[in-house]
Motif scaffolding. Structure first.
Motif, PDB file in Angstrom:
ATOM      1  N   ARG A   1       1.861  -8.665  39.351  1.00 59.71           N
ATOM      2  CA  ARG A   1       3.235  -8.583  38.844  1.00 59.71           C
ATOM      3  C   ARG A   1       4.182  -9.610  39.455  1.00 59.71           C
TER       4      ARG A   1
ATOM      5  N   SER B   1       6.928  -6.629  21.042  1.00 65.50           N
ATOM      6  CA  SER B   1       6.616  -7.364  22.265  1.00 65.50           C
ATOM      7  C   SER B   1       7.350  -8.702  22.265  1.00 65.50           C
TER       8      SER B   1
ATOM      9  N   GLN C   1      -3.804  -5.155  25.511  1.00 65.12           N
ATOM     10  CA  GLN C   1      -4.708  -4.747  26.582  1.00 65.12           C
ATOM     11  C   GLN C   1      -5.787  -3.808  26.045  1.00 65.12           C
ATOM     12  N   ARG C   2      -5.397  -2.845  25.211  1.00 64.25           N
ATOM     13  CA  ARG C   2      -6.380  -1.928  24.610  1.00 64.25           C
ATOM     14  C   ARG C   2      -7.359  -2.695  23.714  1.00 64.25           C
TER      15      ARG C   2
ATOM     16  N   TYR D   1     -10.820  -3.769  32.889  1.00 64.34           N
ATOM     17  CA  TYR D   1      -9.578  -4.036  33.606  1.00 64.34           C
ATOM     18  C   TYR D   1      -9.893  -4.326  35.073  1.00 64.34           C
TER      19      TYR D   1
ATOM     20  N   TRP E   1      -1.934  -9.142  33.516  1.00 64.46           N
ATOM     21  CA  TRP E   1      -2.933  -8.088  33.322  1.00 64.46           C
ATOM     22  C   TRP E   1      -4.291  -8.775  33.242  1.00 64.46           C
TER      23      TRP E   1
ATOM     24  N   THR F   1      -3.424  -5.681  37.757  1.00 64.17           N
ATOM     25  CA  THR F   1      -2.234  -6.330  37.210  1.00 64.17           C
ATOM     26  C   THR F   1      -1.494  -7.019  38.342  1.00 64.17           C
TER      27      THR F   1
ATOM     28  N   THR G   1       1.655  -8.624  30.450  1.00 64.69           N
ATOM     29  CA  THR G   1       1.701  -7.446  31.305  1.00 64.69           C
ATOM     30  C   THR G   1       2.201  -6.194  30.583  1.00 64.69           C
ATOM     31  N   ASN G   2       3.151  -6.350  29.675  1.00 66.39           N
ATOM     32  CA  ASN G   2       3.695  -5.170  29.013  1.00 66.39           C
ATOM     33  C   ASN G   2       3.201  -4.993  27.572  1.00 66.39           C
ATOM     34  N   ASN G   3       2.183  -5.730  27.167  1.00 62.58           N
ATOM     35  CA  ASN G   3       1.642  -5.590  25.813  1.00 62.58           C
ATOM     36  C   ASN G   3       0.405  -4.683  25.869  1.00 62.58           C
ATOM     37  N   THR G   4       0.657  -3.387  25.912  1.00 57.22           N
ATOM     38  CA  THR G   4      -0.450  -2.435  26.063  1.00 57.22           C
ATOM     39  C   THR G   4      -1.379  -2.419  24.856  1.00 57.22           C
ATOM     40  N   ALA G   5      -0.877  -2.729  23.670  1.00 58.93           N
ATOM     41  CA  ALA G   5      -1.745  -2.786  22.490  1.00 58.93           C
ATOM     42  C   ALA G   5      -2.767  -3.910  22.651  1.00 58.93           C
TER      43      ALA G   5
END
Length: 185
Positions: A146, A28, A131-132, A141, A160, A144, A125-129
């Protein structure tokens, strides 16, 4: 837990560099730009930065504000008393001990003490780990965002949005911070 002081500035900047390096190894670009020392010092002086200490070592830090970043939350949402989580960081020396989860419990408890309805945050926004991680810690949630980033209205990198109800919690920390001011209204 203690309130940060200006003496903590260098430690917090180093802490952020350490966290950015770790996050980068996970793929990331979050926190890849250095955080301006003057902005960090302003948040310390505002009394919104808190330190988790283990003796003379800093184990973690969290910033809590009653003000949302512009353009993220709707006017209706902003009418609901909320505390916003920022810059949650745990030293890699304490990885695997769920100190981040306990810091979130402490933040939710503090929000509850201030009569807030919500503990809210925005995440990369692009750090899905990440977010989980927040979802596993009871956040729901919201959406998002953007567009409307801070630079020229371009893409937003931290849009997010998630929230969870503020509630009393047993976090296990000795809290030496001033009691939060209750929301008026």
């Amino acid at each position: 837990m203690t309130s940060a002081t200006s003496d903590d500035l260098d430690q917090l900047l180093t802490f952020r560099i350490e966290a950015a390096s770790w996050i980068s190894k996970l793929g990331s670009d979050q926190w890849s730009r250095p955080y301006p020392a003057d902005r960090l010092l302003a948040t310390i002086e505002a009394g919104t930065v808190f330190m988790l200490r283990d003796g003379n070592r800093t184990a973690g830090t969290i910033t809590l504000t009653s003000e949302a970043e512009e353009g993220l939350w709707s006017p209706e949402e902003l009418r609901e008393a909320s505390i916003f989580v920022n810059k949650l960081t745990v030293s890699r020396d304490y990885a695997g001990e769920d100190l981040g989860g306990r810091l979130l419990e402490w933040a939710g408890d503090r929000a509850y003490q201030a009569s807030a309805k919500w503990l809210r945050l925005d995440a990369w926004t692009n750090n899905t780990a990440l977010q989980r991680y927040y979802l596993r810690h009871g956040f729901e949630y919201v959406r998002t965002v953007r567009e409307g980033g801070a630079i020229n209205g371009g893409p937003r990198v931290s849009g997010w949005l998630a929230q969870r109800p503020a509630q009393a919690a047993k976090h296990g920390f000795e809290d030496q911070t001033p009691s939060p001011q209750p929301f008026a209204g």
